[in-house]
Design a protein around this motif. Structure first.
Motif, mmCIF file in Angstrom:
data_model
loop_
_atom_site.group_PDB
_atom_site.id
_atom_site.type_symbol
_atom_site.label_atom_id
_atom_site.label_comp_id
_atom_site.label_asym_id
_atom_site.label_seq_id
_atom_site.Cartn_x
_atom_site.Cartn_y
_atom_site.Cartn_z
ATOM 1 N N ARG A 13 20.236 -12.437 18.534
ATOM 2 C CA ARG A 13 20.963 -11.253 18.075
ATOM 3 C C ARG A 13 21.625 -11.555 16.729
ATOM 4 O O ARG A 13 22.269 -12.596 16.578
ATOM 5 C CB ARG A 13 22.029 -10.888 19.107
ATOM 6 C CG ARG A 13 22.567 -9.482 18.990
ATOM 7 C CD ARG A 13 23.408 -9.147 20.223
ATOM 8 N NE ARG A 13 24.745 -9.721 20.158
ATOM 9 C CZ ARG A 13 25.740 -9.245 19.419
ATOM 10 N NH1 ARG A 13 25.553 -8.180 18.685
ATOM 11 N NH2 ARG A 13 26.931 -9.823 19.433
ATOM 12 N N SER A 17 27.904 -13.885 18.708
ATOM 13 C CA SER A 17 29.091 -14.751 18.644
ATOM 14 C C SER A 17 28.719 -16.156 18.192
ATOM 15 O O SER A 17 29.462 -16.780 17.415
ATOM 16 C CB SER A 17 29.744 -14.840 20.021
ATOM 17 O OG SER A 17 29.909 -13.562 20.571
ATOM 18 N N GLU A 79 25.220 -17.930 27.257
ATOM 19 C CA GLU A 79 24.538 -18.143 28.547
ATOM 20 C C GLU A 79 23.854 -16.837 28.920
ATOM 21 O O GLU A 79 24.463 -15.767 28.805
ATOM 22 C CB GLU A 79 25.563 -18.514 29.621
ATOM 23 C CG GLU A 79 25.002 -18.599 31.037
ATOM 24 C CD GLU A 79 26.057 -19.059 32.038
ATOM 25 O OE1 GLU A 79 26.236 -20.271 32.200
ATOM 26 O OE2 GLU A 79 26.736 -18.202 32.648
ATOM 27 N N ILE A 81 21.760 -15.140 32.137
ATOM 28 C CA ILE A 81 21.391 -15.253 33.565
ATOM 29 C C ILE A 81 21.623 -16.675 34.087
ATOM 30 O O ILE A 81 20.716 -17.333 34.596
ATOM 31 C CB ILE A 81 19.942 -14.797 33.860
ATOM 32 C CG1 ILE A 81 19.488 -13.715 32.889
ATOM 33 C CG2 ILE A 81 19.852 -14.245 35.290
ATOM 34 C CD1 ILE A 81 18.065 -13.217 33.135
ATOM 35 N N PHE A 82 22.862 -17.126 33.925
ATOM 36 C CA PHE A 82 23.304 -18.430 34.430
ATOM 37 C C PHE A 82 22.471 -19.591 33.923
ATOM 38 O O PHE A 82 22.280 -20.602 34.616
ATOM 39 C CB PHE A 82 23.334 -18.427 35.971
ATOM 40 C CG PHE A 82 24.182 -17.317 36.519
ATOM 41 C CD1 PHE A 82 25.563 -17.340 36.362
ATOM 42 C CD2 PHE A 82 23.604 -16.215 37.146
ATOM 43 C CE1 PHE A 82 26.356 -16.306 36.822
ATOM 44 C CE2 PHE A 82 24.387 -15.174 37.617
ATOM 45 C CZ PHE A 82 25.770 -15.207 37.453
ATOM 46 N N SER A 112 30.277 -17.829 25.578
ATOM 47 C CA SER A 112 29.688 -16.788 26.421
ATOM 48 C C SER A 112 30.772 -16.038 27.177
ATOM 49 O O SER A 112 31.964 -16.281 26.981
ATOM 50 C CB SER A 112 28.725 -17.486 27.396
ATOM 51 O OG SER A 112 27.705 -16.619 27.788
ATOM 52 N N ALA A 113 30.344 -15.117 28.037
ATOM 53 C CA ALA A 113 31.313 -14.449 28.891
ATOM 54 C C ALA A 113 31.915 -15.504 29.829
ATOM 55 O O ALA A 113 33.138 -15.638 29.933
ATOM 56 C CB ALA A 113 30.638 -13.336 29.670
ATOM 57 N N LEU A 114 31.052 -16.245 30.492
ATOM 58 C CA LEU A 114 31.482 -17.353 31.368
ATOM 59 C C LEU A 114 30.939 -18.672 30.799
ATOM 60 O O LEU A 114 31.649 -19.430 30.199
ATOM 61 C CB LEU A 114 31.001 -17.123 32.806
ATOM 62 C CG LEU A 114 31.534 -15.838 33.465
ATOM 63 C CD1 LEU A 114 30.796 -15.539 34.753
ATOM 64 C CD2 LEU A 114 33.030 -15.954 33.709
ATOM 65 N N ARG A 145 33.753 -12.964 23.385
ATOM 66 C CA ARG A 145 33.856 -11.709 22.609
ATOM 67 C C ARG A 145 35.311 -11.352 22.279
ATOM 68 O O ARG A 145 35.588 -10.787 21.231
ATOM 69 C CB ARG A 145 33.208 -10.563 23.385
ATOM 70 C CG ARG A 145 31.694 -10.659 23.491
ATOM 71 C CD ARG A 145 31.001 -10.076 22.263
ATOM 72 N NE ARG A 145 29.563 -10.109 22.420
ATOM 73 C CZ ARG A 145 28.846 -9.149 22.984
ATOM 74 N NH1 ARG A 145 29.446 -8.060 23.415
ATOM 75 N NH2 ARG A 145 27.550 -9.264 23.101
#
Ligand SMILES: Cc1cc2nc3c(=O)[nH]c(=O)nc-3n(C[C@H](O)[C@H](O)[C@H](O)COP(=O)(O)O)c2cc1C
Length: 175
Positions: A13, A17, A79, A81-82, A112-114, A145
């Motif tokens: 993308r 980030s 990350e 899908i884990f 990442s988000a997690l 983010r």
């Protein structure tokens, strides 16, 4: 003498980030690092071990050379899908039968988000390839983010401090 850093973003993308973080690291290390960012891991064909023996794609030859010639490699990735994003995993697969990462000073960031799964995975992969990283040249950034403002500027002071520390540790690893 500035260190030549080859940076790989795990995201395809444009305004991701990971790309923003690589830019930020470039910005705060203008006197120390010359960062060449790989244009995009999506340029690499799908990994195929058969091609290792017969016709290694020119993009792969170039990719390996960029790693080989760098003083250090910075990988920054989300990350998905884990796991690691498929494109980054594919890029790393193209290096596994080589020694390009052997003892290569490396900084590893999962943003990442997690991100915990991808972080552990990335450390394991790079350890397997004998990359030279230390705990203090790796970083998991969760909730990435929220660390940027609406202009995609890094606004989190604690994170800024941590990225400066990581940069200094990365520099020491290359000295
Ligand atoms: C296909 C897809 C799968 C995702 N899976 C995860 C996941 O398993 N864990 C996680 O932390 N974030 C996941 N995310 C969210 C990304 O971490 C999120 O895009 C992240 O904040 C990085 O944003 P970026 O696009 O600016 O790099 C996923 C995003 C996409 C597009």
């Amino acid at each position: 003498m500035k260190k030549k850093i080859f940076a790989i973003s795990g995201s395809t993308r444009k305004n991701a980030s990971s790309n923003l973080l690589i830019n930020y690291i470039r910005e705060i290390n203008q006197d120390n690092f010359d960062i060449i960012e790989y244009p995009s891991i999506e340029l690499l064909p799908h990994f195929n071990p058969d091609l290792e023996q017969t016709a290694l794609p020119s993009e792969v030859v170039e990719f390996r050379k960029l790693i080989e010639e760098a003083d250090g490699v910075l990988i920054c990735t989300p990350e998905y899908i884990f796991s690691l994003p498929g494109s980054l995993k594919n890029a790393l697969e193209w290096t596994v039968a080589t020694i390009v990462f052997d003892s290569k000073p490396t900084a590893l960031i999962v943003a990442s988000a997690l991100g915990e799964h991808a972080f552990q995975e990335l450390l394991l992969i790079m350890k397997t390839m004998s990359a030279n990283y230390k705990e203090d040249t790796t970083m998991l950034i969760s909730g990435i983010r929220s660390k940027f403002d609406e202009n995609s500027e890094l606004k989190d002071a604690v994170l800024k401090e941590k990225l400066m520390l990581l940069s200094n540790n990365f520099k020491k690893l290359m000295d």
